[in-house]
Design a protein around this motif. Structure first.
Motif, mmCIF file in Angstrom:
data_model
loop_
_atom_site.group_PDB
_atom_site.id
_atom_site.type_symbol
_atom_site.label_atom_id
_atom_site.label_comp_id
_atom_site.label_asym_id
_atom_site.label_seq_id
_atom_site.Cartn_x
_atom_site.Cartn_y
_atom_site.Cartn_z
ATOM 1 N N ARG A 193 0.829 -1.204 0.000
ATOM 2 C CA ARG A 193 0.000 0.000 0.000
ATOM 3 C C ARG A 193 0.859 1.247 0.000
ATOM 4 N N ASP A 647 -9.792 13.035 8.004
ATOM 5 C CA ASP A 647 -10.546 12.571 9.153
ATOM 6 C C ASP A 647 -11.429 11.409 8.688
ATOM 7 N N PRO A 648 -11.329 10.268 9.350
ATOM 8 C CA PRO A 648 -12.051 9.092 8.844
ATOM 9 C C PRO A 648 -13.570 9.233 8.885
ATOM 10 N N ARG A 652 -12.647 15.191 5.818
ATOM 11 C CA ARG A 652 -11.933 16.466 5.697
ATOM 12 C C ARG A 652 -10.436 16.253 5.859
ATOM 13 N N ILE A 654 -6.974 16.804 7.336
ATOM 14 C CA ILE A 654 -6.602 17.317 8.659
ATOM 15 C C ILE A 654 -5.107 17.609 8.762
ATOM 16 N N ASP A 660 1.893 19.385 9.883
ATOM 17 C CA ASP A 660 1.261 18.068 9.937
ATOM 18 C C ASP A 660 1.524 17.245 8.680
ATOM 19 N N TRP B 121 -4.923 18.393 15.520
ATOM 20 C CA TRP B 121 -5.426 18.905 14.247
ATOM 21 C C TRP B 121 -6.911 19.222 14.295
ATOM 22 N N TYR B 122 -7.636 18.558 15.161
ATOM 23 C CA TYR B 122 -9.058 18.888 15.274
ATOM 24 C C TYR B 122 -9.239 20.251 15.955
ATOM 25 N N PHE B 128 -13.926 21.883 12.811
ATOM 26 C CA PHE B 128 -14.258 20.871 13.828
ATOM 27 C C PHE B 128 -14.582 21.574 15.147
ATOM 28 N N GLU B 142 -13.111 9.141 17.813
ATOM 29 C CA GLU B 142 -13.539 8.354 16.647
ATOM 30 C C GLU B 142 -12.674 8.632 15.429
ATOM 31 N N GLY B 143 -11.897 9.703 15.522
ATOM 32 C CA GLY B 143 -11.137 10.142 14.351
ATOM 33 C C GLY B 143 -9.734 9.593 14.330
ATOM 34 N N ASP B 144 -8.814 10.412 13.881
ATOM 35 C CA ASP B 144 -7.426 9.980 13.737
ATOM 36 C C ASP B 144 -6.636 10.432 14.959
ATOM 37 N N ARG B 146 -3.495 9.335 15.987
ATOM 38 C CA ARG B 146 -2.127 8.799 16.024
ATOM 39 C C ARG B 146 -1.182 9.631 16.877
ATOM 40 N N TYR B 147 -1.455 10.941 16.998
ATOM 41 C CA TYR B 147 -0.551 11.783 17.800
ATOM 42 C C TYR B 147 -1.176 12.192 19.134
ATOM 43 N N THR B 333 -1.850 -1.922 14.431
ATOM 44 C CA THR B 333 -2.699 -0.735 14.497
ATOM 45 C C THR B 333 -3.268 -0.480 13.115
ATOM 46 N N LYS B 335 -5.709 1.502 10.877
ATOM 47 C CA LYS B 335 -6.334 2.807 11.026
ATOM 48 C C LYS B 335 -7.645 2.862 10.266
ATOM 49 N N ALA B 336 -8.595 3.428 10.947
ATOM 50 C CA ALA B 336 -9.901 3.578 10.310
ATOM 51 C C ALA B 336 -9.742 4.376 9.025
ATOM 52 N N GLY B 337 -10.462 4.003 8.030
ATOM 53 C CA GLY B 337 -10.420 4.733 6.774
ATOM 54 C C GLY B 337 -9.230 4.356 5.920
ATOM 55 N N GLU B 338 -8.324 3.559 6.462
ATOM 56 C CA GLU B 338 -7.157 3.178 5.689
ATOM 57 C C GLU B 338 -7.207 1.713 5.269
#
Lengths: 737, 340
Positions: A193, A647-648, A652, A654, A660, B121-122, B128, B142-144, B146-147, B333, B335-338
């Motif tokens: 990937r 953002d999952p 959006r 992020i 970042d 970042w949020y 947000f 619920e989001g990302d 990782r940090y 790990t 990741k959601a969405g990945e």
């Protein structure tokens, strides 16, 4: 004499049939025996001082009297219907001069007609909704916050695994790959990937538009001034001669500036509406959301080999997340599998899927960077399975020609391997190991890339009475040093110094057509055109010298001819000749990386890096080295750090700033040793040179991943190699027998 | 950026009053390295910005009765280069050296570094409406994530971004602040509060209180280490500071919690005995035992463990023999969405 022929051309890794108008170029190619004084020698950039001092005017620097500033309102929703846009409060703000919305903007088709300039459906967070022009940027920005938009939100598609197809898959086959792999004694299978990555050119996308009566002039940060002219004229319904596009200096594009952007049309429309020049520049956040990306891939790969490492079959399938719109189709991720190794049975398939994320665009060797990572990772695993050295496996599968059945003008990959292996000390590989928490690894990767350039490209050379010269050509210098390289080529032919030549480029109103600066095309396309024009001028000077020869004064030299004829100047004209029939011109390279992995933290440090390329003649070793260093830097970013992050839940973006979105800094770079295989490729072009723009990024992520895999003793199936993934691989390596 | 009124008073008391009397909110500006970003993104929309530039006497670094006294307007670069800090509080000098970029260090101040807002970042994106901005959700859950935080999180899961604060907690520093009720001095650890107390802010300061000076006990053996993904312009993924002073060891972690995280577990594990490779490893393990990672940041647990173990050894001047056993294996790990 122009003539028409059918021809196959491979640009950005995509092979296309096209009707080509060609003009023969009688210039005898500069081969290895050519004794060149200027071309092929290091020359500092002619515009280096202007760039370093700030004197060079980029699109961002263009300031015109009365100029307005435009800012774009973008959808915060990844998928929504725009119910209404109320701009009355914005228009009432002091200093606001115009607002474009779907209601008052022309319904100009966009993304191949799949949407319009401003439309009721927004398909990613960042899609354009409205545009404000105001007296200054701050007022325009304030006005954006006063526009009231009502959205009906829809559930966005964010998971490429379940996303709908975004067009037809691209399939290639030779032989029966499935059978060949399944029957092979050694089979390596894996899923690899790569993330969506952002170009992050220093200069963001942007345009300044000014109308003078019926004539429109646009300053644009673009890789293709003539392409922008054509698309802009079509969008506005103007004849071509009334549109002029200028890109004098350009702060990088990397494939994201190959086409006309919406911002260009916005600037032109707002300028017409207000009667004032309008500047529309993207901010860094917009650049991260809405300026294209390298599309993410999920690649499944099966290699079948004999026990001696020779490949029997390759099956490669890639799912390509082309994002919203994504009208370019999937990039040639299967390119390396099709062309890097000798293998009779190959099947590749690139499947585009569409999600509600920022649309993709070309990005420096699109597809090949991603595909090389997967293929070269798998080749190392074939070596391991056969108990062979990774370099030996590559040599055993070496293909002297293009395995699709073409001959190459030249292929110097074997020399790249030899030079690079010697320089990095490849034989140490077997002895590297663990010291405390430090794991050492050596990796290599190979690269092929179609880089022979193509017609059409035209140039004019004017010789002045003082024996200096100007080159007029409608190409652009996107930061690679094109201006300097073309001056060297003209100077060579005219027996001048490079600094006696001024190259006027980046202006559709000044120079004749030349191709876009993408696909590693520029030097190999514009270079021969400039040479042909300069040669034409030289021949005219020689003829005049004969005419001017008299009595005992004898035949005057070129300098005297120029002086004598004065303003009856010599004007040379030239065109890029056709590519050789039945031959492919590609650039090759091999990269070698030595890494140190911290077994406790997953940190990867690149301690040595050697990049070797075969690109035919290197016209300017200084700018060429810069190009390689930049490509390796970009490859290191893709290998270790960079990824677009959404953002999952909402889709959006992020990671939209340079904190970042992690680009490598100077401190993150190892010393990069840049080497070139000597010698020209006179069969490729009359200047003996091939392209180098994209090749330096292609092998870098693969070489680094292979080095890290060697260090940790486990496969690395996903980029970037962040600490979490490296730690996970270390744990897997430890569990492995 | 919203238009604002700009004041530049001559005393801290006047600056505090200027903040207090602002009709539409006020923010203090020193080096501006954090505030300008917030203003531009409209995360902060104060009607007034009060500069400390004209207040005299806030810049120096000096030693006074066994303590280093560092003015709030001393730049991060001045701290990094100060021979006094390097000798008497090495962890602080190391932390300062690791901050941002040369440009940021040249302008960023000690007070500003301690009071900077989180990098989540949020939080940083106006789209947000997170807890910290007065909304109802922590999008990191619920989001990302990782940090985000692995210790002390909830209901908001930011990590505190200051490197200097981590070093100062280990060094047992105190902070002098000036506000409506005059001057007061508080231990640095009390400058910060968890989001469980008030998710909208990171410090315990009243809105009109201003950091004037930092006081650091001099002479403890100390060290600071920071793990980041790139070597410049990056915040800590995890950081650790350790000081071995006369009152026993003090251990702090950065990048893992909404505050600079003091680990009493690690301090107890080290005890009063000389540091050994074994005790360092045990202390690091103890520090991370209470960790509660979110969906995407499980990897930070072994990472923080490793960084802390090494920092303890560096502070004690004990050679690193490597980790005692294979380091903890993070679970995969995904990741959601990945996951396609």
């Amino acid at each position: 004499m122009k003539r028409v022929r059918r021809s196959q051309v491979e640009i950005e890794g995509k092979l296309r049939e096209r009707t080509e108008v060609v003009e023969e170029d009688p210039s005898p190619p500069w081969d290895d025996r050519a004794r060149l004084r200027v071309a092929g020698r290091p020359h500092p950039r002619l515009d280096g001082r202007a760039k370093a001092s700030g004197a060079a005017i980029y699109t961002q620097d263009v300031g015109l009297p009365g100029m307005l500033h435009a800012r774009i309102l973008r959808s915060p929703h990844a998928c929504a219907r725009v119910l209404s846009v109320d701009a009355s409060a914005a228009l009432a703000l002091d200093g606001v001069r115009a607002v474009l919305t779907q209601e008052n903007a022309a319904a100009i088709p966009w993304y191949g007609g799949t949407t319009r300039l401003l439309e009721r459906t927004v398909r990613y967070a960042g899609d354009e909704v409205a545009v404000v022009a105001a007296e200054d940027e701050e007022t325009a920005e304030d006005a954006l916050h006063l526009i009231r938009v009502r959205y009906a939100r829809r559930r966005p598609v964010l998971d490429p695994g379940t996303a709908p197809r975004g067009g037809k898959p691209s399939v290639y086959t030779r032989g029966n790959a499935r059978k060949a792999v399944s029957g092979a004694p050694v089979v390596v299978a894996g899923s690899y990937r790569t993330p969506a990555a952002l170009h992050q050119a220093f200069e963001t996308h942007g345009s300044v538009a000014r109308w003078e009566g019926e004539h429109l002039t646009v300053w644009d940060s673009t890789q293709h001034i003539f392409g922008v002219r054509k698309e802009l004229a079509a969008a506005l319904g103007l004849p071509l001669h009334r549109v002029r596009v200028i890109s004098t200096f350009m702060g990088g594009g990397f494939g994201a500036k190959n086409e006309c952007g919406k911002y260009t049309v916005f600037a032109a429309l707002l300028a017409r509406r207000t009667g004032r020049p309008v500047r529309c520049l993207l901010t860094r956040a917009e650049e991260s959301l809405a300026a294209g990306c390298r599309h993410a891939t999920v690649q499944t790969l099966r290699l079948g080999a004999r026990r001696d490492g020779r490949l029997l079959g390759i099956e490669h399938r890639s799912l390509c997340d082309v994002g919203a719109y994504g009208t370019d189709g999937p990039m040639p991720v299967g390119g390396p599998a099709r062309t890097l190794y000798r293998c009779a049975a190959v099947r590749t398939e690139e499947v585009p899927v569409r999600t509600n994320t920022g649309p993709h665009t070309a990005f420096r060797a699109p597809g090949y960077v991603e595909g090389t990572f997967a293929l070269e990772r798998a080749m190392d695993r074939v070596a391991e399975a056969c108990g062979l050295d990774p370099l030996e496996v590559r040599l055993r599968n070496y293909s002297p020609g293009d395995p699709r059945g073409f001959r190459y003008t030249r292929k110097g990959l074997r020399e790249c391997y030899r030079i690079g292996a010697a320089r990095i000390g490849w034989r140490r590989r077997a002895r590297l190991g663990r010291r405390g928490t430090s794991l050492r690894g050596l990796g290599l990767a190979s690269q092929v890339w179609p880089a022979g350039g193509a017609p059409p490209s035209h140039a004019v050379v004017k010789v002045n009475p003082d024996a200096t010269a100007e080159v007029l050509i409608g190409t652009q210098d996107i930061g690679t040093g094109t201006r300097t390289v073309l001056a060297q080529i003209a100077a060579e032919e005219l027996s001048l110094r490079a600094r006696d030549v001024t190259v006027l480029l980046g202006d559709t109103g000044a120079g004749p057509y030349s191709l876009l600066s993408a696909g590693s095309l520029t030097t190999a396309s514009a270079g021969p055109a400039v040479r042909a024009a300069a040669r034409d001028a030289r021949q005219q000077l020689e003829e005049l010298a004969t005419g001017l020869a008299r009595g005992k004064g004898g035949r005057p030299g070129p300098r005297e001819v120029c002086r004598e004829i004065g303003d009856a100047m010599v004007i040379g004209r030239g065109a890029r000749g056709p590519n050789p029939e039945g031959l492919k011109a590609c650039s090759f390279g091999a990269h070698f990386a030595e890494v140190e992995v911290d077994a406790e933290t997953g940190e990867v440090r690149i301690v040595r890096y050697v990049a070797v390329h075969e690109v035919g003649r290197v016209v300017n070793p200084l700018t060429a080295s810069s190009q390689v260093e930049g490509g390796v830097l970009m490859g290191i970013g893709f290998a270790l750090l960079e990824r677009r992050i959404e953002d999952p839940a909402t889709g959006r973006g992020i990671a939209v700033d340079l904190l970042d979105y992690k680009l490598p800094t100077a401190l993150d770079l190892p010393p990069i040793e840049v080497l070139f295989v000597p010698g020209a490729d006179p069969r490729a072009t009359t200047i003996g040179a091939k392209g180098l723009g994209e090749p330096p990024i292609i092998a870098a992520p693969a070489a680094i991943a292979n080095a890290v895999a060697h260090a940790v003793g486990a496969d690395l199936p996903e980029l970037p190699l962040t600490p979490d993934r490296v730690l996970e691989a270390i744990a897997r390596g430890r569990r492995a027998p | 950026m919203r238009a604002f009124e700009y004041l530049s008073p001559k005393t801290l008391e006047a600056a505090s009053a200027a903040v207090r009397t602002a009709p539409e909110g006020a923010r203090i500006i020193a080096g501006g390295q954090d505030l300008l970003g917030e203003l531009k993104e409209r995360i902060a929309t104060p009607g007034r910005v009060v500069s400390l530039k004209a207040v005299p006497g806030l810049r120096g670094i000096r030693e006074e009765s066994g303590s280093l006294r560092i003015g709030a307007l001393a730049t991060v670069q001045e701290v990094a280069e100060s021979p006094l800090v390097r000798e008497k509080a090495p962890a602080l000098a190391e932390a300062a050296t690791s901050v941002g970029t040369p440009q940021i260090r040249a302008l960023g101040t000690v007070g500003g570094n301690l009071c900077q807002r989180p990098r989540c970042w949020y939080y940083r994106l106006a789209d947000f409406p997170c807890l910290k901005k007065g909304g109802g959700t922590c999008f990191a859950v619920e989001g990302d994530s990782r940090y985000h935080a692995i210790l002390g999180g909830g209901p908001c899961h930011i990590v505190h971004p200051s490197d200097l604060a981590v070093a100062l907690v280990a060094l047992d520093a105190s902070v002098e602040v000036v506000g409506a009720k005059g001057r007061r001095t508080i231990p640095i650890a009390d400058l910060y509060a968890l989001p469980a107390v008030d998710a909208s802010r990171e410090t315990t300061l009243a809105p009109d209180e201003i950091v004037a000076e930092v006081s650091v006990p001099a002479g403890a053996r100390s060290a600071f280490r920071k793990f980041r993904e790139k070597l410049s312009l990056d915040f800590a993924v995890v950081a650790a500071a350790v000081a071995l002073g006369p009152k026993g060891p003090r251990v702090a972690l950065g990048g893992v919690a909404p505050v600079p995280w003091r680990s009493r577990e690690a301090e107890a594990a080290l005890g009063a005995k000389p540091v050994t490779a074994e005790s360092a490893a045990a202390a690091a393990t103890a520090a991370l035992a209470p960790a509660k990672p979110l969906k995407n940041n499980r990897y930070k647990v072994p990472l923080a463990c490793a960084v802390l173990r090494r920092t303890i050894l560096a502070a004690a001047g004990v050679a690193d023999p490597g980790p005692p056993a294979p380091p903890a294996t993070p679970a995969p790990t995904k990741k959601a969405g990945e996951d396609f």
